[in-house]
Design a protein around this motif. Sequence first.
Motif, PDB file in Angstrom:
ATOM      1  N   TRP A  44       0.774  -1.147   0.010  1.00 17.36           N
ATOM      2  CA  TRP A  44      -0.033  -0.082   0.118  1.00 17.36           C
ATOM      3  C   TRP A  44       0.916   1.334   0.009  1.00 17.36           C
ATOM      4  O   TRP A  44       0.484   2.280  -0.660  1.00 17.36           O
ATOM      5  CB  TRP A  44      -1.131   0.002   1.011  1.00 17.36           C
ATOM      6  CG  TRP A  44      -0.150   0.051   2.621  1.00 17.36           C
ATOM      7  CD1 TRP A  44       0.251  -0.941   3.380  1.00 17.36           C
ATOM      8  CD2 TRP A  44      -0.051   1.302   3.121  1.00 17.36           C
ATOM      9  NE1 TRP A  44       0.936  -0.452   4.472  1.00 17.36           N
ATOM     10  CE2 TRP A  44       0.771   0.800   4.322  1.00 17.36           C
ATOM     11  CE3 TRP A  44      -0.066   2.779   3.133  1.00 17.36           C
ATOM     12  CZ2 TRP A  44       1.345   1.877   5.436  1.00 17.36           C
ATOM     13  CZ3 TRP A  44       0.364   3.651   4.128  1.00 17.36           C
ATOM     14  CH2 TRP A  44       1.108   3.233   5.114  1.00 17.36           C
ATOM     15  N   ASN A  45       2.059   1.154   0.633  1.00 20.38           N
ATOM     16  CA  ASN A  45       2.870   2.514   0.834  1.00 20.38           C
ATOM     17  C   ASN A  45       3.532   2.672  -0.661  1.00 20.38           C
ATOM     18  O   ASN A  45       4.514   3.610  -0.553  1.00 20.38           O
ATOM     19  CB  ASN A  45       3.651   2.517   2.078  1.00 20.38           C
ATOM     20  CG  ASN A  45       4.425   1.054   2.072  1.00 20.38           C
ATOM     21  OD1 ASN A  45       4.714   0.358   1.325  1.00 20.38           O
ATOM     22  ND2 ASN A  45       5.113   0.985   3.278  1.00 20.38           N
ATOM     23  N   LEU A  46       3.577   1.689  -1.321  1.00 26.38           N
ATOM     24  CA  LEU A  46       4.452   1.812  -2.558  1.00 26.38           C
ATOM     25  C   LEU A  46       3.409   2.412  -3.940  1.00 26.38           C
ATOM     26  O   LEU A  46       4.122   2.005  -5.081  1.00 26.38           O
ATOM     27  CB  LEU A  46       5.381   0.620  -2.707  1.00 26.38           C
ATOM     28  CG  LEU A  46       6.474   0.355  -1.846  1.00 26.38           C
ATOM     29  CD1 LEU A  46       7.173  -0.908  -2.200  1.00 26.38           C
ATOM     30  CD2 LEU A  46       7.316   1.508  -1.743  1.00 26.38           C
ATOM     31  N   ASP A  62      -3.668   9.351   4.432  1.00 27.43           N
ATOM     32  CA  ASP A  62      -3.810   8.227   4.973  1.00 27.43           C
ATOM     33  C   ASP A  62      -3.277   7.853   6.549  1.00 27.43           C
ATOM     34  O   ASP A  62      -2.451   8.510   6.899  1.00 27.43           O
ATOM     35  CB  ASP A  62      -2.916   7.197   4.200  1.00 27.43           C
ATOM     36  CG  ASP A  62      -3.306   5.822   4.262  1.00 27.43           C
ATOM     37  OD1 ASP A  62      -3.209   5.332   5.329  1.00 27.43           O
ATOM     38  OD2 ASP A  62      -3.253   5.112   3.329  1.00 27.43           O
ATOM     39  N   GLU A  63      -4.281   7.473   7.209  1.00 25.65           N
ATOM     40  CA  GLU A  63      -3.994   7.399   8.695  1.00 25.65           C
ATOM     41  C   GLU A  63      -3.009   6.298   9.183  1.00 25.65           C
ATOM     42  O   GLU A  63      -2.335   6.509  10.143  1.00 25.65           O
ATOM     43  CB  GLU A  63      -5.386   6.754   9.124  1.00 25.65           C
ATOM     44  CG  GLU A  63      -5.580   5.241   8.843  1.00 25.65           C
ATOM     45  CD  GLU A  63      -7.010   4.652   9.634  1.00 25.65           C
ATOM     46  OE1 GLU A  63      -7.252   3.596   9.419  1.00 25.65           O
ATOM     47  OE2 GLU A  63      -7.953   5.494   9.978  1.00 25.65           O
ATOM     48  N   ARG A  64      -2.631   5.714   8.203  1.00 25.23           N
ATOM     49  CA  ARG A  64      -1.420   4.858   8.291  1.00 25.23           C
ATOM     50  C   ARG A  64      -0.165   5.335   8.462  1.00 25.23           C
ATOM     51  O   ARG A  64       0.919   4.968   8.956  1.00 25.23           O
ATOM     52  CB  ARG A  64      -1.258   3.533   7.424  1.00 25.23           C
ATOM     53  CG  ARG A  64      -2.603   2.453   7.513  1.00 25.23           C
ATOM     54  CD  ARG A  64      -2.535   1.772   6.440  1.00 25.23           C
ATOM     55  NE  ARG A  64      -2.855   2.489   5.231  1.00 25.23           N
ATOM     56  CZ  ARG A  64      -3.396   1.745   4.097  1.00 25.23           C
ATOM     57  NH1 ARG A  64      -3.314   0.461   4.106  1.00 25.23           N
ATOM     58  NH2 ARG A  64      -3.996   2.378   3.073  1.00 25.23           N
ATOM     59  N   ILE A  65       0.035   6.783   8.174  1.00 23.95           N
ATOM     60  CA  ILE A  65       1.327   7.558   7.897  1.00 23.95           C
ATOM     61  C   ILE A  65       1.111   8.490   9.230  1.00 23.95           C
ATOM     62  O   ILE A  65       2.285   9.179   9.306  1.00 23.95           O
ATOM     63  CB  ILE A  65       1.539   8.136   6.769  1.00 23.95           C
ATOM     64  CG1 ILE A  65       0.644   9.370   6.290  1.00 23.95           C
ATOM     65  CG2 ILE A  65       1.135   7.163   5.524  1.00 23.95           C
ATOM     66  CD1 ILE A  65       0.827  10.196   5.183  1.00 23.95           C
ATOM     67  N   VAL A 122       6.775   6.156   1.914  1.00 21.45           N
ATOM     68  CA  VAL A 122       6.892   4.886   1.430  1.00 21.45           C
ATOM     69  C   VAL A 122       7.187   3.878   2.402  1.00 21.45           C
ATOM     70  O   VAL A 122       7.505   2.875   1.979  1.00 21.45           O
ATOM     71  CB  VAL A 122       8.095   5.018   0.340  1.00 21.45           C
ATOM     72  CG1 VAL A 122       7.677   6.105  -0.959  1.00 21.45           C
ATOM     73  CG2 VAL A 122       9.354   5.540   0.957  1.00 21.45           C
ATOM     74  N   GLY A 123       7.603   4.283   3.818  1.00 22.06           N
ATOM     75  CA  GLY A 123       8.034   3.329   4.883  1.00 22.06           C
ATOM     76  C   GLY A 123       9.325   3.360   4.943  1.00 22.06           C
ATOM     77  O   GLY A 123      10.159   3.721   3.964  1.00 22.06           O
ATOM     78  N   LYS A 124       9.748   3.077   6.163  1.00 20.76           N
ATOM     79  CA  LYS A 124      11.159   3.446   6.771  1.00 20.76           C
ATOM     80  C   LYS A 124      12.209   2.570   5.843  1.00 20.76           C
ATOM     81  O   LYS A 124      13.257   3.131   5.287  1.00 20.76           O
ATOM     82  CB  LYS A 124      11.350   3.065   8.294  1.00 20.76           C
ATOM     83  CG  LYS A 124      10.650   4.246   8.863  1.00 20.76           C
ATOM     84  CD  LYS A 124      10.686   3.735  10.446  1.00 20.76           C
ATOM     85  CE  LYS A 124       9.791   4.558  11.304  1.00 20.76           C
ATOM     86  NZ  LYS A 124       9.762   4.290  12.616  1.00 20.76           N
ATOM     87  N   GLU A 125      11.872   1.154   5.689  1.00 16.22           N
ATOM     88  CA  GLU A 125      12.775   0.260   4.924  1.00 16.22           C
ATOM     89  C   GLU A 125      12.921   0.801   3.600  1.00 16.22           C
ATOM     90  O   GLU A 125      14.198   0.753   3.142  1.00 16.22           O
ATOM     91  CB  GLU A 125      12.365  -1.172   4.873  1.00 16.22           C
ATOM     92  CG  GLU A 125      13.557  -1.952   4.678  1.00 16.22           C
ATOM     93  CD  GLU A 125      13.018  -3.546   4.921  1.00 16.22           C
ATOM     94  OE1 GLU A 125      13.951  -4.440   5.005  1.00 16.22           O
ATOM     95  OE2 GLU A 125      11.956  -3.685   5.147  1.00 16.22           O
TER      96      GLU A 125
END
Length: 263
Positions: A71-73, A100-103, A236-239
């Motif tokens: 989802w983050n990509l 987006d609530e996930r961020i 995009v997420g930490k990794e």
Amino acid sequence: MKKKLALLLITTGILGGCEQFNQESGSESNQASETSSSIEKLTLEEEQKRVKEAEHQAMLDTLPAVSSDDWNLILVNNWTKIDESLEIPLSELPNGYLVDERIIEDYVAMDDAGKEAGHEILAVSTYRSVELQTTNYNNRIQQYLDEGLSQEEAVKLTEDYIAIPGGSEHHTGLAIDVMDTEWLNTGKGLVAEFDTQASQQWLVEHAAEYGFVLRFPEGKKDETGIEYESWHFRYVGKENAAYMKKHELALEEYVALLEEAGK
């Protein structure tokens, strides 16, 4: 007299033969030199190719254990429009802007860290509907038309910085345009020169620690379709962010690598 003439002819012949020999030897030497240079050039090109292939393979081998379908990509650009049926779990940042609530947790952590470093970072634009993007797009074209530009020129200049409706990252809820209070007070707004601010430089240096990357870096227009935007950060997420920062990749390039690796 005849003996002298004969001797002269013999000497001339010998000298002429020597000259011809020297010319032939020189020609052969030049040819050998050119051949050697060609071989060296070919060898160098082959070596460079091998090094480049090895580096590329190393990048593939060290990709994070993620999927290009995560989802983050999600990739949205002028060539890949968002699926408008996609349900995005939107929620508000502390200032009321939707993302987006996930961020939210990572963005707030980045905002807090920025403040601790002395930077008043502000989200000034986040989620946009396709309808709102259509309005922004059309308004910018009209602005250029009012300045006397042709339709073609107006569209070209607009699309250098504004994605076509459906092709904006802001549709994902993962993109945040960031300023700081000092810069906003100058009235300059969303312009590339924001990168003269210490806050922007801090973000470029530390955003990956919180899962964000500068989405439209300098020199990547061919890959992204958008000119350099010093203010536009994408989650995009930490990794993923750490890998993209290390290898100086735009999102398009990173997703292509993942797909090449079958991820």
